[in-house]
Design a protein around this motif. Structure first.
Motif, PDB file in Angstrom:
ATOM      1  N   TYR A 277      15.830  -4.485  -0.633  1.00 35.82           N
ATOM      2  CA  TYR A 277      14.468  -3.880  -0.531  1.00 35.82           C
ATOM      3  C   TYR A 277      13.807  -3.996   0.797  1.00 35.82           C
ATOM      4  O   TYR A 277      14.221  -4.546   1.812  1.00 35.82           O
ATOM      5  N   ALA A 278      12.791  -2.890   0.864  1.00 30.80           N
ATOM      6  CA  ALA A 278      12.505  -2.897   1.977  1.00 30.80           C
ATOM      7  C   ALA A 278      10.852  -3.054   2.088  1.00 30.80           C
ATOM      8  O   ALA A 278      10.584  -1.839   1.053  1.00 30.80           O
ATOM      9  N   THR A 279      10.074  -3.482   2.859  1.00 34.63           N
ATOM     10  CA  THR A 279       8.410  -3.557   2.576  1.00 34.63           C
ATOM     11  C   THR A 279       7.816  -3.435   3.749  1.00 34.63           C
ATOM     12  O   THR A 279       8.063  -3.947   4.710  1.00 34.63           O
ATOM     13  N   GLY A 280       6.303  -3.173   3.447  1.00 34.40           N
ATOM     14  CA  GLY A 280       5.638  -3.158   4.829  1.00 34.40           C
ATOM     15  C   GLY A 280       5.533  -2.057   5.739  1.00 34.40           C
ATOM     16  O   GLY A 280       6.029  -0.955   5.226  1.00 34.40           O
ATOM     17  N   ASN A 281       5.192  -2.127   6.941  1.00 35.97           N
ATOM     18  CA  ASN A 281       5.339  -1.105   7.825  1.00 35.97           C
ATOM     19  C   ASN A 281       6.660  -0.225   7.888  1.00 35.97           C
ATOM     20  O   ASN A 281       6.864   0.971   8.205  1.00 35.97           O
ATOM     21  N   ILE A 282       7.625  -1.199   7.528  1.00 33.51           N
ATOM     22  CA  ILE A 282       9.128  -0.501   7.747  1.00 33.51           C
ATOM     23  C   ILE A 282       9.255   0.579   6.720  1.00 33.51           C
ATOM     24  O   ILE A 282      10.100   1.506   6.930  1.00 33.51           O
ATOM     25  N   SER A 283       8.659   0.502   5.818  1.00 34.67           N
ATOM     26  CA  SER A 283       8.855   1.708   4.655  1.00 34.67           C
ATOM     27  C   SER A 283       7.840   2.938   4.763  1.00 34.67           C
ATOM     28  O   SER A 283       7.777   3.857   4.067  1.00 34.67           O
ATOM     29  N   GLY A 284       7.012   2.862   5.874  1.00 31.76           N
ATOM     30  CA  GLY A 284       6.337   3.890   6.361  1.00 31.76           C
ATOM     31  C   GLY A 284       4.928   3.887   5.496  1.00 31.76           C
ATOM     32  O   GLY A 284       4.275   3.138   4.767  1.00 31.76           O
ATOM     33  N   GLY A 285       4.246   5.143   5.509  1.00 33.43           N
ATOM     34  CA  GLY A 285       2.952   5.452   4.598  1.00 33.43           C
ATOM     35  C   GLY A 285       1.968   4.531   5.555  1.00 33.43           C
ATOM     36  O   GLY A 285       1.883   4.348   6.847  1.00 33.43           O
ATOM     37  N   LEU A 286       0.991   4.144   4.645  1.00 27.61           N
ATOM     38  CA  LEU A 286      -0.208   3.333   5.497  1.00 27.61           C
ATOM     39  C   LEU A 286       0.397   2.002   5.868  1.00 27.61           C
ATOM     40  O   LEU A 286       0.602   1.313   5.341  1.00 27.61           O
ATOM     41  N   LEU A 287       0.140   2.114   7.241  1.00 27.48           N
ATOM     42  CA  LEU A 287       0.245   0.690   8.142  1.00 27.48           C
ATOM     43  C   LEU A 287      -0.872  -0.234   8.224  1.00 27.48           C
ATOM     44  O   LEU A 287      -1.176  -0.436   9.186  1.00 27.48           O
ATOM     45  N   GLN A 288      -1.005  -0.813   6.913  1.00 28.41           N
ATOM     46  CA  GLN A 288      -2.114  -1.479   6.680  1.00 28.41           C
ATOM     47  C   GLN A 288      -1.670  -2.856   5.975  1.00 28.41           C
ATOM     48  O   GLN A 288      -0.662  -2.727   5.216  1.00 28.41           O
ATOM     49  N   ILE A 289      -2.334  -3.979   6.264  1.00 30.09           N
ATOM     50  CA  ILE A 289      -1.863  -5.351   5.547  1.00 30.09           C
ATOM     51  C   ILE A 289      -2.035  -5.228   3.989  1.00 30.09           C
ATOM     52  O   ILE A 289      -1.085  -5.665   3.434  1.00 30.09           O
ATOM     53  N   ASN A 290      -3.097  -4.355   3.472  1.00 30.49           N
ATOM     54  CA  ASN A 290      -3.203  -4.444   2.110  1.00 30.49           C
ATOM     55  C   ASN A 290      -1.820  -3.742   1.473  1.00 30.49           C
ATOM     56  O   ASN A 290      -1.319  -4.281   0.569  1.00 30.49           O
ATOM     57  N   LYS A 291      -1.442  -2.714   2.284  1.00 31.80           N
ATOM     58  CA  LYS A 291      -0.154  -2.012   1.507  1.00 31.80           C
ATOM     59  C   LYS A 291       1.168  -2.963   1.841  1.00 31.80           C
ATOM     60  O   LYS A 291       2.111  -3.253   0.762  1.00 31.80           O
ATOM     61  N   ALA A 292       1.008  -3.803   2.871  1.00 32.51           N
ATOM     62  CA  ALA A 292       2.224  -4.485   2.976  1.00 32.51           C
ATOM     63  C   ALA A 292       2.430  -5.711   2.013  1.00 32.51           C
ATOM     64  O   ALA A 292       3.337  -5.849   1.412  1.00 32.51           O
ATOM     65  N   CYS A 293       1.055  -6.436   1.625  1.00 31.53           N
ATOM     66  CA  CYS A 293       0.937  -7.342   0.857  1.00 31.53           C
ATOM     67  C   CYS A 293       1.406  -6.820  -0.678  1.00 31.53           C
ATOM     68  O   CYS A 293       2.172  -7.250  -1.320  1.00 31.53           O
ATOM     69  N   TYR A 294       0.927  -5.723  -1.159  1.00 35.15           N
ATOM     70  CA  TYR A 294       1.206  -5.015  -2.276  1.00 35.15           C
ATOM     71  C   TYR A 294       2.694  -4.835  -2.392  1.00 35.15           C
ATOM     72  O   TYR A 294       3.362  -5.188  -3.440  1.00 35.15           O
ATOM     73  N   GLU A 295       3.357  -4.085  -1.431  1.00 34.25           N
ATOM     74  CA  GLU A 295       4.792  -3.898  -1.446  1.00 34.25           C
ATOM     75  C   GLU A 295       5.672  -5.271  -1.466  1.00 34.25           C
ATOM     76  O   GLU A 295       6.780  -5.252  -2.201  1.00 34.25           O
ATOM     77  N   GLY A 296       5.268  -6.165  -0.916  1.00 35.88           N
ATOM     78  CA  GLY A 296       5.970  -7.508  -0.986  1.00 35.88           C
ATOM     79  C   GLY A 296       5.916  -8.207  -2.272  1.00 35.88           C
ATOM     80  O   GLY A 296       6.993  -8.519  -2.971  1.00 35.88           O
ATOM     81  N   ALA A 297       4.962  -7.732  -3.194  1.00 39.40           N
ATOM     82  CA  ALA A 297       4.638  -8.491  -4.327  1.00 39.40           C
ATOM     83  C   ALA A 297       5.515  -7.684  -5.155  1.00 39.40           C
ATOM     84  O   ALA A 297       6.298  -7.898  -6.031  1.00 39.40           O
ATOM     85  N   LYS A 298       5.428  -6.186  -5.151  1.00 37.31           N
ATOM     86  CA  LYS A 298       6.134  -5.335  -6.059  1.00 37.31           C
ATOM     87  C   LYS A 298       7.836  -5.570  -5.817  1.00 37.31           C
ATOM     88  O   LYS A 298       8.337  -5.556  -6.894  1.00 37.31           O
ATOM     89  N   ALA A 299       8.152  -5.772  -4.661  1.00 37.58           N
ATOM     90  CA  ALA A 299       9.735  -5.948  -4.246  1.00 37.58           C
ATOM     91  C   ALA A 299       9.825  -7.342  -5.127  1.00 37.58           C
ATOM     92  O   ALA A 299      11.102  -7.393  -5.788  1.00 37.58           O
ATOM     93  N   ALA A 300       9.143  -8.197  -4.746  1.00 41.13           N
ATOM     94  CA  ALA A 300       9.412  -9.442  -5.534  1.00 41.13           C
ATOM     95  C   ALA A 300       9.724  -9.380  -7.123  1.00 41.13           C
ATOM     96  O   ALA A 300      10.378 -10.035  -7.614  1.00 41.13           O
TER      97      ALA A 300
END
Ligand SMILES: Cc1cc2nc3c(=O)[nH]c(=O)nc-3n(C[C@H](O)[C@H](O)[C@H](O)COP(=O)(O)OP(=O)(O)OC[C@H]3O[C@@H](n4cnc5c(N)ncnc54)[C@H](O)[C@@H]3O)c2cc1C
Length: 285
Positions: free
Chosen positions: A251-274
């Protein structure tokens, strides 16, 4: 054998670790080098901090939160990932770890040296991945630009294709001892007819070479992805809506997956991947 290894201790990596641990999975977080978050002087747009918070404090709080939950969060530089029968081996400069899934949460810092004509020879002699492109340089003179573990790991990969390898530190001090040839002079430009033929130093002299592999700083998510055959889009790793790459278990999460380079999006993607990894490990998918 761990359930999951997370590379990166920023908001994306730590969020994934919290959900995995609370999903009763054995998880390890590895980090090394600066997080983008540490650079942020003050964060004012993240939920729950009425007076804002410094990026450094938020980063350290995240790591401490994971550790308080019993998660191992270790400072160790990851230099490679290998796959064998759905088992992943993560190689660090200290030791190897094995897991059934991986989260790449390395942020998207890409260090490009300031060398004239670097872009011009990309694909014509300039490469960012030894294991991907090394084959094109069989028995040819090649150079690796870098001064630390990652550069030496790339040079080691090139040993399979050629004996003529020089490390160019581009004016930086070499941080590790090595048997490879080393040239510490500052590089001015690259040159050649159609394809790369030489590196020119600031003192005006030239070093003949057919390939230059860029390996500055620590390996980034896209470097790992390219070696593994994971699909990328420029400097981002491609994922589906659950943050899964084209390889099951990665899985790839946070800034490395592109899109909105913000903390909110990084947290969301971490949760989603987990959440998706938990289903994957439980064979619920
Ligand atoms: C100056 C600045 C100000 C910002 N301000 C805001 C703001 O106000 N609000 C906001 O929402 N966002 C802000 N951001 C963006 C925010 O910091 C990022 O979106 C967020 O940090 C991305 O989180 P991440 O977990 O994807 O990556 P990062 O936070 O960059 O974390 C990457 C992690 O990967 C690790 N790592 C990388 N390579 C390796 C390796 N080879 N081996 C081991 N570990 C590795 C690093 O050590 C680090 O732990 C700002 C960014 C900057 C630079």
């Amino acid at each position: 054998m761990l359930d999951a290894i997370i590379i990166g201790a920023g908001p994306a990596g730590i969020s994934a670790s919290l959900y995995l641990k609370r999903g009763n999975k054995d998880v390890l977080v590895l980090y090394h080098g600066e997080s983008q978050l540490e650079k942020a002087h003050k964060i004012d747009n993240f939920y729950g901090f009425p007076n804002g918070i410094s990026g450094k404090d938020l980063y350290n709080n995240g790591i401490n939160q994971a550790r308080n939950l019993g998660i191992d969060v270790i400072d160790s530089e990851v230099i490679d990932i290998k796959i064998d029968n759905n088992i992943f081996t993560v190689k660090t400069i200290d030791k190897d770890y094995q897991a059934r899934s991986i989260v790449i949460a390395t942020g998207n810092k890409k260090i490009k040296p300031n060398i004239q004509n670097l872009d011009k020879y990309e694909g014509l002699g300039v490469s960012y991945c030894a294991i991907c492109d090394g084959f094109f340089y069989r028995k040819k003179k090649v150079c690796v630009i870098g001064n630390d573990n990652y550069a030496l790991a790339e040079a080691n990969d090139l040993k399979n294709v050629t004996d003529d390898i020089t490390i160019l530190t581009n004016g930086l001090e070499l941080k590790k001892e090595t048997d490879f040839k080393v040239d510490t002079r500052k590089i001015k430009s690259l040159g050649g007819n159609e394809v790369l033929e030489y590196v020119e130093f600031e003192d005006g002299t030239r070093l003949e070479t057919r390939g230059v592999f860029i390996a500055l700083g620590v390996a980034g998510g896209v470097d790992f992805a390219k070696k593994l055959g994971i699909l990328v889009n420029g400097e981002n790793i491609k994922t589906d809506e659950n943050m899964k790459t084209n390889i099951d278990g990665i899985y790839a999460t946070g800034n490395i997956s592109g899109g909105l380079l913000q903390i909110n999006k990084a947290c969301y993607e971490g949760a989603k991947a987990a959440i998706d990894i938990i289903k994957y490990l439980n064979n619920d998918k």
